[in-house]
Scaffold this motif. Structure first.
Motif, PDB file in Angstrom:
ATOM      1  N   SER A  19       0.723  -1.188   0.079  1.00  0.00           N
ATOM      2  CA  SER A  19      -0.052  -0.088   0.108  1.00  0.00           C
ATOM      3  C   SER A  19       0.851   1.158   0.039  1.00  0.00           C
ATOM      4  O   SER A  19       0.400   2.216  -0.577  1.00  0.00           O
ATOM      5  N   GLU A  20       2.036   1.186   0.661  1.00  0.00           N
ATOM      6  CA  GLU A  20       2.894   2.407   0.684  1.00  0.00           C
ATOM      7  C   GLU A  20       3.334   2.801  -0.706  1.00  0.00           C
ATOM      8  O   GLU A  20       4.155   4.038  -0.976  1.00  0.00           O
ATOM      9  N   LEU A  21       3.225   1.945  -1.690  1.00  0.00           N
ATOM     10  CA  LEU A  21       3.868   2.155  -3.078  1.00  0.00           C
ATOM     11  C   LEU A  21       2.757   2.190  -3.937  1.00  0.00           C
ATOM     12  O   LEU A  21       2.677   1.907  -5.260  1.00  0.00           O
TER      13      LEU A  21
ATOM     14  N   MET B  41       0.163   2.955  -9.241  1.00  0.00           N
ATOM     15  CA  MET B  41       1.108   2.480  -8.587  1.00  0.00           C
ATOM     16  C   MET B  41       2.614   3.274  -8.651  1.00  0.00           C
ATOM     17  O   MET B  41       2.946   3.874  -9.674  1.00  0.00           O
ATOM     18  N   LEU B  42       3.346   2.976  -7.610  1.00  0.00           N
ATOM     19  CA  LEU B  42       4.623   3.785  -7.610  1.00  0.00           C
ATOM     20  C   LEU B  42       5.642   3.008  -7.713  1.00  0.00           C
ATOM     21  O   LEU B  42       5.909   1.729  -7.110  1.00  0.00           O
ATOM     22  N   VAL B  43       6.159   2.893  -8.920  1.00  0.00           N
ATOM     23  CA  VAL B  43       7.415   1.932  -9.186  1.00  0.00           C
ATOM     24  C   VAL B  43       8.784   2.648  -9.029  1.00  0.00           C
ATOM     25  O   VAL B  43       9.164   3.659  -9.369  1.00  0.00           O
TER      26      VAL B  43
ATOM     27  N   ALA C 138       6.018  -7.691  -7.520  1.00  0.00           N
ATOM     28  CA  ALA C 138       6.865  -7.528  -8.626  1.00  0.00           C
ATOM     29  C   ALA C 138       6.123  -6.760  -9.638  1.00  0.00           C
ATOM     30  O   ALA C 138       4.641  -6.886  -9.735  1.00  0.00           O
ATOM     31  N   ILE C 139       6.576  -5.823 -10.454  1.00  0.00           N
ATOM     32  CA  ILE C 139       5.660  -4.932 -11.261  1.00  0.00           C
ATOM     33  C   ILE C 139       6.454  -4.538 -12.415  1.00  0.00           C
ATOM     34  O   ILE C 139       7.706  -4.097 -12.345  1.00  0.00           O
ATOM     35  N   THR C 140       5.983  -4.310 -13.718  1.00  0.00           N
ATOM     36  CA  THR C 140       6.264  -3.910 -14.913  1.00  0.00           C
ATOM     37  C   THR C 140       5.487  -2.961 -15.533  1.00  0.00           C
ATOM     38  O   THR C 140       3.991  -3.199 -15.481  1.00  0.00           O
TER      39      THR C 140
ATOM     40  N   LEU D 181      11.125  -0.232 -17.068  1.00  0.00           N
ATOM     41  CA  LEU D 181      10.467   0.162 -15.944  1.00  0.00           C
ATOM     42  C   LEU D 181       9.601  -0.843 -15.122  1.00  0.00           C
ATOM     43  O   LEU D 181       8.484  -1.251 -15.693  1.00  0.00           O
ATOM     44  N   ALA D 182      10.456  -1.414 -14.412  1.00  0.00           N
ATOM     45  CA  ALA D 182      10.198  -2.674 -13.404  1.00  0.00           C
ATOM     46  C   ALA D 182      10.612  -2.692 -12.295  1.00  0.00           C
ATOM     47  O   ALA D 182      11.854  -1.883 -12.105  1.00  0.00           O
ATOM     48  N   ALA D 183      10.446  -3.370 -11.340  1.00  0.00           N
ATOM     49  CA  ALA D 183      10.696  -3.441  -9.983  1.00  0.00           C
ATOM     50  C   ALA D 183      10.356  -4.779  -9.246  1.00  0.00           C
ATOM     51  O   ALA D 183       9.297  -5.169  -9.781  1.00  0.00           O
ATOM     52  N   VAL D 184      11.357  -5.533  -8.357  1.00  0.00           N
ATOM     53  CA  VAL D 184      10.945  -6.366  -7.873  1.00  0.00           C
ATOM     54  C   VAL D 184      11.295  -6.210  -6.186  1.00  0.00           C
ATOM     55  O   VAL D 184      12.298  -5.723  -5.802  1.00  0.00           O
ATOM     56  N   LEU D 185      10.238  -6.596  -5.209  1.00  0.00           N
ATOM     57  CA  LEU D 185      10.418  -6.393  -3.941  1.00  0.00           C
ATOM     58  C   LEU D 185      10.752  -7.790  -3.261  1.00  0.00           C
ATOM     59  O   LEU D 185      10.120  -8.567  -3.624  1.00  0.00           O
TER      60      LEU D 185
END
Length: 499
Positions: A203-205, A211-213, A300-302, A308-312
């Motif tokens: 939620s903080e992203l 969505m905050l990438v 994970a998001i793209t 422009l993508a990221a993995v937590l």
């Protein structure tokens, strides 16, 4: 013949502007950096299947390479597992070279010019990385990112161990983990409907319907060419594009620059499989009797783009019991401790790593267990207790082996799925033995002793027999850089330290 300015000179000029106090230490470190890169290059020239090397003639004074054009290249007897810089010069016919970039240029082989430029960057960046280092504190680090930032020299065997083309000196100082910076990650808002999300995006992203990438600042400036109003401070880890957030999780960002061998973006393919792989890993860990844990991928998001993508991911520190004084240490950071030199310690660690790796391989999963992905949980006294593995993007999964053990195959597609025995063994042995264990041992003699002790009590499986009897597979890293038209990994066989 006039030569263009070298990366060494360019870095010195930039450093004189942005951090003049480091110039003397940088200049003094250049010979050592050249030797470190030349040692890695000599390993490749001595062992990789380079098409322009016609033969290799060992002798009492070292090794001579017979080149296809009739020239001779002579250097010291190679140790394929050495991490110390023992090659200070080689001789091409009657000319002596202490500069790996100049040697590669004058070898005049196909694609050698571009590779020479990378070697030049590697030397300069390595000297820069070393210039800012202070003596290591006697006390071990407390945080995960402090362990990661102790790894200064990068890949122990790749000639491009510190190559960072596209990064200015100021950017290397601002983003390189070995320089200890705090990096502001941008948070780029993207409409939720334009994103592929797997797992749970926190939620903080999120910002309403957006969505905050997380975006690396180098990526903001050079690729996306837009700045983010919001951001969060984070500590860079040894992969540079992965950072530790203040509240613990690690975020892997897209970074479309060539570091070492690869452009570090994040494919849509890997995002789509991340949740499946993470859940699958949890079922595997349950079969390993606590020998190995996998860091869980939280989300994970793209935005339908590898740029422009990221993995937590959760921090590996989750798997240490703080009350017992346990530490989780990346294997690549082990040489910064005194542990590998302790009697029997390396054999104990090798036994633990081989037991876990071979059991997983028998089940049907080959890990990419190099010194960055593999971590070890140490007791308060430094004894290796168990392992932690992170980043599942490059493992290999064998449906046939899984089926033999009654394990349902996850819904995976693409390169990650294979039943080819050679591919599976190369993946594990090349990363774990020729990578993590060899890099920790630091020489063929030490590796031989540790492995010889470690394998005595291991079950005699066909995979172990291959490890004991065949040349040790390793990625042909230089051949790959000199073969830009050949996709995928290329391999070589190193002398088996157990034979």
């Amino acid at each position: 013949m006039h030569r263009p300015p070298t990366a060494e000179a360019e870095v010195a000029a930039e450093l004189a502007v942005v951090r003049p106090g480091l110039v003397p230490r940088y200049s003094a470190g250049l010979p050592g950096a050249r030797a470190a890169v030349l040692t890695r290059l000599w390993r490749a020239l001595s062992h990789e299947p380079l098409p322009w090397v016609a033969g290799r003639d060992p002798g009492p004074e070292g090794l001579t390479l017979r080149l296809g054009d009739g020239r001779r290249l002579h250097g010291p007897a190679p140790d394929p597992y050495a991490t110390a810089a023992y090659v200070t010069a080689v001789r091409l016919d009657e000319v002596t070279y202490d500069d790996p970039a100049r040697l590669m240029t004058d070898l005049a082989v196909a694609h050698g010019t571009a590779f020479a430029t990378e070697l030049d960057h590697s030397v300069a960046s390595l000297a820069l990385s070393r210039a800012g280092q202070e003596p290591l504190a006697a006390a071990w680090p407390v945080t995960d990112w402090e362990w990661e930032q102790r790894v200064v020299d990068g890949h122990p065997y790749h000639p491009n161990c510190r190559s960072r083309p596209g990064f200015s000196v100021a950017e290397q100082l601002a983003y390189g983990p070995e320089h200890g910076p705090l990096v502001r990650l941008g948070l780029l808002p993207v409409p939720a409907g334009e994103c592929l999300v797997t797992g749970v995006w926190p939620s903080e992203l999120r910002d309403g319907e957006r969505m905050l990438v997380p975006v690396h600042p180098w990526q903001e400036e050079h690729v996306l060419k837009r700045s983010c109003e919001r951001g969060v401070a984070a500590h860079p880890l040894m992969s540079l594009r992965t950072l530790a957030l203040p509240d613990g999780p690690h975020v892997k960002t897209a970074l479309s620059a060539r570091l070492t061998s690869s452009v570090r973006d994040i494919s849509v393919y890997s995002i789509s499989l991340s949740a499946t792989l993470s859940a699958f890993a949890e079922t595997l860990a349950a079969r390993l009797d606590g020998l190995l844990h996998f860091t869980r991928t939280e989300g994970a998001i793209t935005a339908d783009s590898p740029d422009l993508a990221a993995v937590l991911r959760e921090s590996p520190q989750m798997y240490a019991v703080a009350e017992r004084g346990e530490r989780v240490v990346p294997v690549a950071a082990l040489p910064t401790t005194d542990l590998p030199g302790s009697p029997g310690w390396l054999a104990d660690f090798a036994r633990l790593a081989l037991t876990a790796g071979l059991r997983l391989l028998d089940l049907g999963v080959a890990l990419e267990a190099h010194g960055q992905n593999l971590l070890v949980v140490l007791s308060a006294s430094g004894a290796p207790l168990r392992l932690v593995y992170r980043d599942l993007a490059d493992i290999r999964v064998s449906p046939a082996r899984l089926a033999r053990h009654g394990i349902p195959a996850p819904a995976l597609t693409g390169r990650i799925v294979t039943d080819d025995v050679t591919t599976l063994r190369r993946k594990l042995f090349g990363s774990l033995v020729a990578g993590a264990l060899a890099g920790t041992a630091g020489s063929q003699a030490v590796l031989r002793e540790a492995l010889g002790t470690a394998v005595r009590d291991l079950p005699r499986t066909p995979d172990l027999a291959a490890l004991l009897e065949q040349p040790l597979p390793a990625k042909a890293l230089t051949l790959m850089r000199l073969s830009p038209g050949t996709p995928g990994d290329q391999w070589t066989g190193l002398p088996n330290p157990l034979r």
